[in-house]
Design a protein around this motif. Structure first.
Motif, PDB file in Angstrom:
ATOM      1  N   SER A 184      45.332  45.240  47.891  1.00  0.00           N
ATOM      2  CA  SER A 184      45.372  45.905  46.591  1.00  0.00           C
ATOM      3  C   SER A 184      44.394  47.075  46.511  1.00  0.00           C
ATOM      4  O   SER A 184      43.232  46.925  46.872  1.00  0.00           O
ATOM      5  CB  SER A 184      45.036  44.919  45.473  1.00  0.00           C
ATOM      6  N   PRO A 185      44.833  48.223  45.998  1.00  0.00           N
ATOM      7  CA  PRO A 185      43.913  49.342  45.819  1.00  0.00           C
ATOM      8  C   PRO A 185      43.014  49.191  44.586  1.00  0.00           C
ATOM      9  O   PRO A 185      42.059  49.945  44.428  1.00  0.00           O
ATOM     10  CB  PRO A 185      44.821  50.558  45.682  1.00  0.00           C
ATOM     11  N   VAL A 186      43.290  48.202  43.711  1.00  0.00           N
ATOM     12  CA  VAL A 186      42.501  48.013  42.494  1.00  0.00           C
ATOM     13  C   VAL A 186      41.791  46.668  42.483  1.00  0.00           C
ATOM     14  O   VAL A 186      40.605  46.584  42.180  1.00  0.00           O
ATOM     15  CB  VAL A 186      43.388  48.154  41.230  1.00  0.00           C
ATOM     16  N   CYS A 187      42.493  45.596  42.798  1.00  0.00           N
ATOM     17  CA  CYS A 187      41.899  44.254  42.774  1.00  0.00           C
ATOM     18  C   CYS A 187      41.213  43.995  44.112  1.00  0.00           C
ATOM     19  O   CYS A 187      41.869  43.844  45.134  1.00  0.00           O
ATOM     20  CB  CYS A 187      42.960  43.201  42.504  1.00  0.00           C
ATOM     21  N   TYR A 188      39.900  43.960  44.088  1.00  0.00           N
ATOM     22  CA  TYR A 188      39.174  43.817  45.358  1.00  0.00           C
ATOM     23  C   TYR A 188      38.847  42.366  45.699  1.00  0.00           C
ATOM     24  O   TYR A 188      38.468  42.066  46.828  1.00  0.00           O
ATOM     25  CB  TYR A 188      37.906  44.674  45.352  1.00  0.00           C
ATOM     26  N   ARG A 189      39.010  41.430  44.737  1.00  0.00           N
ATOM     27  CA  ARG A 189      38.723  40.020  45.032  1.00  0.00           C
ATOM     28  C   ARG A 189      39.379  39.137  43.976  1.00  0.00           C
ATOM     29  O   ARG A 189      39.423  39.482  42.806  1.00  0.00           O
ATOM     30  CB  ARG A 189      37.219  39.766  45.036  1.00  0.00           C
ATOM     31  N   CYS A 190      39.872  37.967  44.411  1.00  0.00           N
ATOM     32  CA  CYS A 190      40.388  36.939  43.503  1.00  0.00           C
ATOM     33  C   CYS A 190      39.874  35.590  43.984  1.00  0.00           C
ATOM     34  O   CYS A 190      39.706  35.374  45.184  1.00  0.00           O
ATOM     35  CB  CYS A 190      41.914  36.875  43.525  1.00  0.00           C
ATOM     36  N   GLU A 191      39.668  34.706  43.018  1.00  0.00           N
ATOM     37  CA  GLU A 191      39.351  33.330  43.376  1.00  0.00           C
ATOM     38  C   GLU A 191      40.058  32.404  42.398  1.00  0.00           C
ATOM     39  O   GLU A 191      40.208  32.721  41.216  1.00  0.00           O
ATOM     40  CB  GLU A 191      37.846  33.065  43.407  1.00  0.00           C
ATOM     41  N   TRP A 192      40.518  31.276  42.946  1.00  0.00           N
ATOM     42  CA  TRP A 192      41.155  30.262  42.118  1.00  0.00           C
ATOM     43  C   TRP A 192      40.107  29.661  41.192  1.00  0.00           C
ATOM     44  O   TRP A 192      38.946  29.485  41.582  1.00  0.00           O
ATOM     45  CB  TRP A 192      41.773  29.178  42.984  1.00  0.00           C
ATOM     46  N   SER A 193      40.518  29.297  39.991  1.00  0.00           N
ATOM     47  CA  SER A 193      39.611  28.703  39.005  1.00  0.00           C
ATOM     48  C   SER A 193      39.406  27.205  39.243  1.00  0.00           C
ATOM     49  O   SER A 193      38.449  26.633  38.743  1.00  0.00           O
ATOM     50  CB  SER A 193      40.157  28.922  37.593  1.00  0.00           C
ATOM     51  N   SER A 194      40.328  26.580  39.982  1.00  0.00           N
ATOM     52  CA  SER A 194      40.223  25.157  40.296  1.00  0.00           C
ATOM     53  C   SER A 194      41.003  24.899  41.570  1.00  0.00           C
ATOM     54  O   SER A 194      41.500  25.833  42.201  1.00  0.00           O
ATOM     55  CB  SER A 194      40.779  24.314  39.148  1.00  0.00           C
ATOM     56  N   GLU A 195      41.149  23.638  41.926  1.00  0.00           N
ATOM     57  CA  GLU A 195      41.921  23.274  43.127  1.00  0.00           C
ATOM     58  C   GLU A 195      43.429  23.395  42.893  1.00  0.00           C
ATOM     59  O   GLU A 195      44.194  23.377  43.846  1.00  0.00           O
ATOM     60  CB  GLU A 195      41.580  21.846  43.547  1.00  0.00           C
ATOM     61  N   ALA A 196      43.846  23.509  41.644  1.00  0.00           N
ATOM     62  CA  ALA A 196      45.274  23.579  41.318  1.00  0.00           C
ATOM     63  C   ALA A 196      45.908  24.828  41.922  1.00  0.00           C
ATOM     64  O   ALA A 196      45.294  25.888  41.993  1.00  0.00           O
ATOM     65  CB  ALA A 196      45.466  23.570  39.806  1.00  0.00           C
ATOM     66  N   ARG A 197      47.146  24.677  42.344  1.00  0.00           N
ATOM     67  CA  ARG A 197      47.957  25.792  42.824  1.00  0.00           C
ATOM     68  C   ARG A 197      49.325  25.640  42.185  1.00  0.00           C
ATOM     69  O   ARG A 197      49.690  24.594  41.708  1.00  0.00           O
ATOM     70  CB  ARG A 197      48.101  25.780  44.354  1.00  0.00           C
ATOM     71  N   GLY A 198      50.108  26.675  42.212  1.00  0.00           N
ATOM     72  CA  GLY A 198      51.445  26.605  41.642  1.00  0.00           C
ATOM     73  C   GLY A 198      51.437  26.951  40.168  1.00  0.00           C
ATOM     74  O   GLY A 198      50.441  27.430  39.616  1.00  0.00           O
ATOM     75  N   VAL A 199      52.573  26.729  39.509  1.00  0.00           N
ATOM     76  CA  VAL A 199      52.722  27.088  38.103  1.00  0.00           C
ATOM     77  C   VAL A 199      51.641  26.407  37.271  1.00  0.00           C
ATOM     78  O   VAL A 199      51.388  25.207  37.413  1.00  0.00           O
ATOM     79  CB  VAL A 199      54.132  26.724  37.593  1.00  0.00           C
ATOM     80  N   GLY A 200      50.981  27.190  36.438  1.00  0.00           N
ATOM     81  CA  GLY A 200      49.908  26.682  35.580  1.00  0.00           C
ATOM     82  C   GLY A 200      48.516  26.876  36.163  1.00  0.00           C
ATOM     83  O   GLY A 200      47.529  26.816  35.425  1.00  0.00           O
ATOM     84  N   ALA A 201      48.415  27.122  37.466  1.00  0.00           N
ATOM     85  CA  ALA A 201      47.109  27.353  38.088  1.00  0.00           C
ATOM     86  C   ALA A 201      46.547  28.686  37.586  1.00  0.00           C
ATOM     87  O   ALA A 201      47.298  29.616  37.267  1.00  0.00           O
ATOM     88  CB  ALA A 201      47.237  27.378  39.608  1.00  0.00           C
ATOM     89  N   THR A 202      45.234  28.771  37.509  1.00  0.00           N
ATOM     90  CA  THR A 202      44.608  30.015  37.061  1.00  0.00           C
ATOM     91  C   THR A 202      43.689  30.569  38.140  1.00  0.00           C
ATOM     92  O   THR A 202      43.189  29.832  38.989  1.00  0.00           O
ATOM     93  CB  THR A 202      43.809  29.822  35.756  1.00  0.00           C
ATOM     94  N   PHE A 203      43.505  31.883  38.076  1.00  0.00           N
ATOM     95  CA  PHE A 203      42.584  32.548  38.992  1.00  0.00           C
ATOM     96  C   PHE A 203      41.961  33.739  38.292  1.00  0.00           C
ATOM     97  O   PHE A 203      42.476  34.245  37.299  1.00  0.00           O
ATOM     98  CB  PHE A 203      43.283  32.969  40.295  1.00  0.00           C
ATOM     99  N   VAL A 204      40.820  34.160  38.811  1.00  0.00           N
ATOM    100  CA  VAL A 204      40.115  35.316  38.272  1.00  0.00           C
ATOM    101  C   VAL A 204      40.254  36.447  39.275  1.00  0.00           C
ATOM    102  O   VAL A 204      40.003  36.264  40.470  1.00  0.00           O
ATOM    103  CB  VAL A 204      38.625  34.997  38.003  1.00  0.00           C
ATOM    104  N   GLY A 205      40.665  37.601  38.784  1.00  0.00           N
ATOM    105  CA  GLY A 205      40.779  38.802  39.606  1.00  0.00           C
ATOM    106  C   GLY A 205      39.705  39.798  39.218  1.00  0.00           C
ATOM    107  O   GLY A 205      39.443  40.003  38.030  1.00  0.00           O
ATOM    108  N   HIS A 206      39.068  40.376  40.221  1.00  0.00           N
ATOM    109  CA  HIS A 206      38.014  41.375  40.002  1.00  0.00           C
ATOM    110  C   HIS A 206      38.567  42.728  40.429  1.00  0.00           C
ATOM    111  O   HIS A 206      39.020  42.891  41.564  1.00  0.00           O
ATOM    112  CB  HIS A 206      36.766  40.997  40.801  1.00  0.00           C
ATOM    113  N   ASN A 207      38.539  43.688  39.503  1.00  0.00           N
ATOM    114  CA  ASN A 207      39.219  44.971  39.676  1.00  0.00           C
ATOM    115  C   ASN A 207      38.247  46.125  39.517  1.00  0.00           C
ATOM    116  O   ASN A 207      37.267  46.022  38.778  1.00  0.00           O
ATOM    117  CB  ASN A 207      40.308  45.100  38.605  1.00  0.00           C
ATOM    118  N   ARG A 208      38.601  47.231  40.192  1.00  0.00           N
ATOM    119  CA  ARG A 208      37.812  48.451  39.976  1.00  0.00           C
ATOM    120  C   ARG A 208      38.648  49.678  40.260  1.00  0.00           C
ATOM    121  O   ARG A 208      39.540  49.676  41.116  1.00  0.00           O
ATOM    122  CB  ARG A 208      36.540  48.455  40.808  1.00  0.00           C
ATOM    123  N   THR A 209      38.346  50.690  39.465  1.00  0.00           N
ATOM    124  CA  THR A 209      38.882  52.031  39.661  1.00  0.00           C
ATOM    125  C   THR A 209      37.673  52.954  39.665  1.00  0.00           C
ATOM    126  O   THR A 209      36.558  52.510  39.381  1.00  0.00           O
ATOM    127  CB  THR A 209      39.861  52.423  38.528  1.00  0.00           C
TER     128      THR A 209
END
Length: 153
Positions: free
Chosen positions: A32-57
């Motif tokens: 990604s040219p904007v999102c430089y890092r993501c991490e899952w918020s928990s061990e969950a994966r699939g529908v309903g799982a959440t993650f945090v994306g860190h972005n910069r321009t």
């Protein structure tokens, strides 16, 4: 100013292989040219799982929380940023031979428009256009980087 954007690329790999790559949000910074890092918020994966994306321009840096809304191996992986404000995703479709057409898309709808009006006030339309331009230029770059990475293996 709601909008939908999409672009596609043909990748010489099976849809399942591509899904495995694009659904691993921790690898997003590789393409990604904007999102430089993501991490899952928990061990969950699939529908309903959440993650945090860190972005910069060049103008700013921010983080978002996203929720996976589609997780169908080999077919589609998609998430919504915030409370359904903007949807991003990848769709995979078989192409000639053993290739796959990978489509990246984004949908900026009514909920996103409302959030921008609340956050930016009179500048909302300008901010929306800025985001649309960044997405329109970033999607083809992202697809080419994913293609190069997968086909190099």
């Amino acid at each position: 100013m709601a909008y939908e954007l999409a672009d596609s690329v043909i990748i010489q790999a099976a849809p399942e292989r591509i899904y495995d790559v694009v659904s691993d949000v921790t690898r997003t910074g590789e393409w990604s040219p904007v999102c430089y890092r993501c991490e899952w918020s928990s061990e969950a994966r699939g529908v309903g799982a959440t993650f945090v994306g860190h972005n910069r321009t060049p103008d700013r840096e921010w983080s978002t929380t996203s929720t996976v809304v589609v997780a169908t191996p080999g077919i589609e992986f998609a998430w919504e940023v915030g409370a359904g404000r903007t949807r991003w995703g990848y769709r995979m479709a078989p192409a000639a031979g053993r290739a796959t057409e990978l489509t990246e898309y984004t949908v900026f709808g009514a909920a996103a428009e409302e959030a921008f009006r609340e956050r930016f006030g009179a500048a909302a339309e300008t901010e929306e256009e800025n985001r649309r331009r960044v997405a329109a230029s970033g999607i083809p770059v992202t697809l080419q980087r994913i293609k190069a990475m997968i086909e190099a293996r």
